[in-house]
Write an enzyme that holds these catalytic residues in place. Structure first.
Site, PDB file in Angstrom:
ATOM      1  N   GLU A 260       0.872   3.762   0.824  1.00  0.00           N
ATOM      2  CA  GLU A 260       0.918   3.652   2.282  1.00  0.00           C
ATOM      3  C   GLU A 260      -0.419   3.186   2.869  1.00  0.00           C
ATOM      4  OE1 GLU A 260       3.592   3.786   3.817  1.00  0.00           O
ATOM      5  OE2 GLU A 260       4.965   4.999   2.622  1.00  0.00           O
TER       6      GLU A 260
ATOM      7  N   ASP B  59       5.362   5.487  -6.473  1.00  0.00           N
ATOM      8  CA  ASP B  59       4.270   5.809  -5.562  1.00  0.00           C
ATOM      9  C   ASP B  59       4.272   7.306  -5.288  1.00  0.00           C
ATOM     10  OD1 ASP B  59       6.701   5.475  -4.254  1.00  0.00           O
ATOM     11  OD2 ASP B  59       5.990   3.865  -2.972  1.00  0.00           O
TER      12      ASP B  59
END
Length: 371
Positions: free
Chosen positions: A128, A69
């Protein structure tokens, strides 16, 4: 590459945290490095603000996918480090700067020493929020490469450097955001009987929602509903016509998540009748549980046994990760990487030990070569 060079890259990335699907500087930095590698056997495909990097194996019988990520969080950094964030109110407070650096390190090793299998590196945006795993999974590049399995890591502030940990089955929980608005009638504090007080309605909900887990969820399963924010009113002598609560739901199985949401909606229907108000509920970003495939966890343990890294058995956690959506569609697993930080994830003082970068690279490359 030396350990010092990996640290430099990590610190460069740490200074430019960006929110989900806004990772333009981050993508540009990653692409510049990736394009500096030998290009003979790799294919680079930008996607949204992320990147697919495909490395053709020497035999190519299967394709291994590794995901990292790349986004940051809306947190003002308070580490006072000389390389702290240059983006006000933004920070790599979940270790994604280390995640990216480890992925670049593994990619570098794989490009220079090609394994038998093909390898697909996924530089995924928006972990997120609002969630990049699902759209990346459904994208045309992902569908064309069709990986046989996928794996990923996450930094563990409590784990010592030199260790990794994982487990078969549930590692991270199902998670859902929770945003509820209450609408009534405001008025003067001296005439409460002429109003519909939304501070009262929201407060009643806050108290009653704690019964949802205790009475609506199978006691052999785990769930938690936490309300972390409440807003109501403007001044001390006006009864508010609007209130808002924000929180999170976390469960260890998908059915419990459905049950909790149904119970919340039933509770709100009762609140509407009791306080003569209207409510709206928004579940925001929802992440599917990270459910590790036992076969691949065992392969990982075998791969780590051939390295200088120590494997430890992990416990399930109520943390959330949108990587769960990838594991819903593909076999694979996630593991924790010990980074020994005094401060935890999503805090303004998270400071992972940079020695963990090379440990992470070694662990990822070992698993890729294990097949």
């Amino acid at each position: 590459m030396t350990s010092e060079q990996w640290v430099t890259i990590r610190r460069d990335l740490h200074q430019i945290p960006e929110l989900g699907f806004q990772e333009y500087k981050t993508q540009a930095y990653l692409l510049e490095y990736i394009k500096s590698l030998p290009q003979d056997h790799i294919t680079i495909t930008p996607w949204e603000t992320g990147i697919f990097v495909y490395v053709e194996g020497t035999e190519g019988h299967q394709t291994v996918a590794y995901r990292t990520d790349i986004d940051g969080l809306p947190i003002a950094e308070a580490t006072d480090l000389p390389f702290q964030s240059t983006h006000d109110g933004r920070m790599h407070a979940c270790g994604h700067d280390l995640h990216m650096t480890i992925a670049l390190g593994a990619l570098t090793d794989i490009v220079h020493h090609r394994p038998a299998n093909n390898v697909l590196f996924l530089f995924q945006p928006a972990e997120e929020g609002p969630g990049g795993a699902e759209p990346m999974l459904a994208s045309e590049p992902m569908q064309s490469y069709q990986p046989d399995y996928v794996f990923a890591l996450h930094v563990d502030p409590k784990g010592p450097v030199g260790t990794v940990s994982s487990k078969p089955g549930l590692l991270f929980a199902n998670t859902s955001e929770l945003f509820i608005d209450f609408y009534g009638r405001g008025g003067h504090a001296a005439y409460p009987h002429e109003t519909k007080d939304m501070m009262m309605a929201a407060s009643a909900f806050n108290m009653q929602v704690q019964q949802v887990v205790g009475r609506m969820v199978d006691p052999l399963k785990s769930a938690v509903v936490t309300l972390g924010k409440m807003e109501a009113g403007t001044v001390q002598n006006i009864i508010p016509e609007h209130a808002r609560v924000e929180g999170t739901i976390r469960t260890t199985d998908a059915d419990s998540m459905t049950a909790v949401k149904q119970s919340i909606e039933q509770l709100l229907a009762g609140i509407e009748k009791r306080y003569s108000c209207q409510t709206t509920v928004d579940y925001g970003a929802n992440y599917y549980m990270v459910n590790n495939d036992a076969e691949y966890v065992e392969r990982f343990k075998q791969a780590i046994a051939k390295t200088n890294v120590t494997y430890q058995e992990a416990n399930a956690a109520m943390t959330g990760e949108d990587f769960g959506y990838m594991l819903k569609e593909l076999p694979g697993f996630m593991f924790w990487l010990g980074v020994d930080s005094e401060h935890g994830l999503h805090t303004s003082r998270l400071n992972p030990k940079e020695d963990a970068i090379e440990v992470g690279i070694e662990a990822v490359v070992a698993m890729i070569r294990e097949g």
